[in-house]
Design a protein around this motif. Sequence first.
Motif, mmCIF file in Angstrom:
data_model
loop_
_atom_site.group_PDB
_atom_site.id
_atom_site.type_symbol
_atom_site.label_atom_id
_atom_site.label_comp_id
_atom_site.label_asym_id
_atom_site.label_seq_id
_atom_site.Cartn_x
_atom_site.Cartn_y
_atom_site.Cartn_z
ATOM 1 N N VAL A 1 -2.434 -9.343 9.236
ATOM 2 C CA VAL A 1 -1.868 -8.166 8.561
ATOM 3 C C VAL A 1 -0.726 -8.577 7.637
ATOM 4 O O VAL A 1 -0.623 -8.091 6.501
ATOM 5 N N GLY A 2 0.118 -9.480 8.086
ATOM 6 C CA GLY A 2 1.216 -9.958 7.252
ATOM 7 C C GLY A 2 0.724 -10.681 6.019
ATOM 8 O O GLY A 2 1.272 -10.518 4.925
ATOM 9 N N ALA A 3 -0.336 -11.472 6.169
ATOM 10 C CA ALA A 3 -0.895 -12.184 5.016
ATOM 11 C C ALA A 3 -1.496 -11.216 4.002
ATOM 12 O O ALA A 3 -1.319 -11.386 2.790
ATOM 13 N N VAL A 4 -2.176 -10.188 4.481
ATOM 14 C CA VAL A 4 -2.765 -9.199 3.571
ATOM 15 C C VAL A 4 -1.674 -8.453 2.823
ATOM 16 O O VAL A 4 -1.761 -8.259 1.598
ATOM 17 N N LEU A 5 -0.632 -8.012 3.532
ATOM 18 C CA LEU A 5 0.464 -7.304 2.864
ATOM 19 C C LEU A 5 1.187 -8.207 1.876
ATOM 20 O O LEU A 5 1.594 -7.760 0.799
ATOM 21 N N TRP A 6 1.358 -9.460 2.218
ATOM 22 C CA TRP A 6 2.007 -10.413 1.318
ATOM 23 C C TRP A 6 1.177 -10.609 0.051
ATOM 24 O O TRP A 6 1.716 -10.617 -1.054
ATOM 25 N N LEU A 7 -0.141 -10.758 0.203
ATOM 26 C CA LEU A 7 -1.001 -10.934 -0.970
ATOM 27 C C LEU A 7 -1.011 -9.694 -1.857
ATOM 28 O O LEU A 7 -0.983 -9.794 -3.085
ATOM 29 N N LEU A 8 -1.072 -8.517 -1.252
ATOM 30 C CA LEU A 8 -1.042 -7.290 -2.046
ATOM 31 C C LEU A 8 0.284 -7.137 -2.780
ATOM 32 O O LEU A 8 0.326 -6.723 -3.941
ATOM 33 N N GLY A 9 1.375 -7.473 -2.113
ATOM 34 C CA GLY A 9 2.684 -7.400 -2.756
ATOM 35 C C GLY A 9 2.843 -8.428 -3.859
ATOM 36 O O GLY A 9 3.487 -8.184 -4.877
ATOM 37 N N ALA A 10 2.244 -9.603 -3.674
ATOM 38 C CA ALA A 10 2.366 -10.663 -4.671
ATOM 39 C C ALA A 10 1.585 -10.338 -5.939
ATOM 40 O O ALA A 10 1.936 -10.805 -7.023
ATOM 41 N N THR A 11 0.547 -9.526 -5.821
ATOM 42 C CA THR A 11 -0.239 -9.159 -6.998
ATOM 43 C C THR A 11 0.383 -7.987 -7.751
ATOM 44 O O THR A 11 -0.148 -7.568 -8.779
ATOM 45 N N GLY A 12 1.475 -7.438 -7.225
ATOM 46 C CA GLY A 12 2.143 -6.332 -7.907
ATOM 47 C C GLY A 12 1.600 -4.970 -7.513
ATOM 48 O O GLY A 12 1.956 -3.963 -8.099
ATOM 49 N N ARG A 13 0.735 -4.935 -6.531
ATOM 50 C CA ARG A 13 0.137 -3.679 -6.088
ATOM 51 C C ARG A 13 1.097 -2.976 -5.127
ATOM 52 O O ARG A 13 1.660 -3.601 -4.239
ATOM 53 N N ALA A 14 1.263 -1.684 -5.320
ATOM 54 C CA ALA A 14 2.146 -0.912 -4.447
ATOM 55 C C ALA A 14 1.469 -0.721 -3.090
ATOM 56 O O ALA A 14 0.316 -0.313 -3.008
#
Length: 51
Positions: free
Chosen positions: A30-43
Amino acid sequence: MLILGVILLLIGILVGIPILTTIGGILLVVGAVLWLLGATGRAVGGRKHYF
């Protein structure tokens, strides 16, 4: 969340408690998914940044 997942995963493996290993693995994913979504600029959850 990533750090907590790694810590719980390691403790679960070293001590031999399977529930800690499972929870640590889930938190890690879950942390990796949230990190990847945040890194792509997605809210995520209506926020662009989690500080």
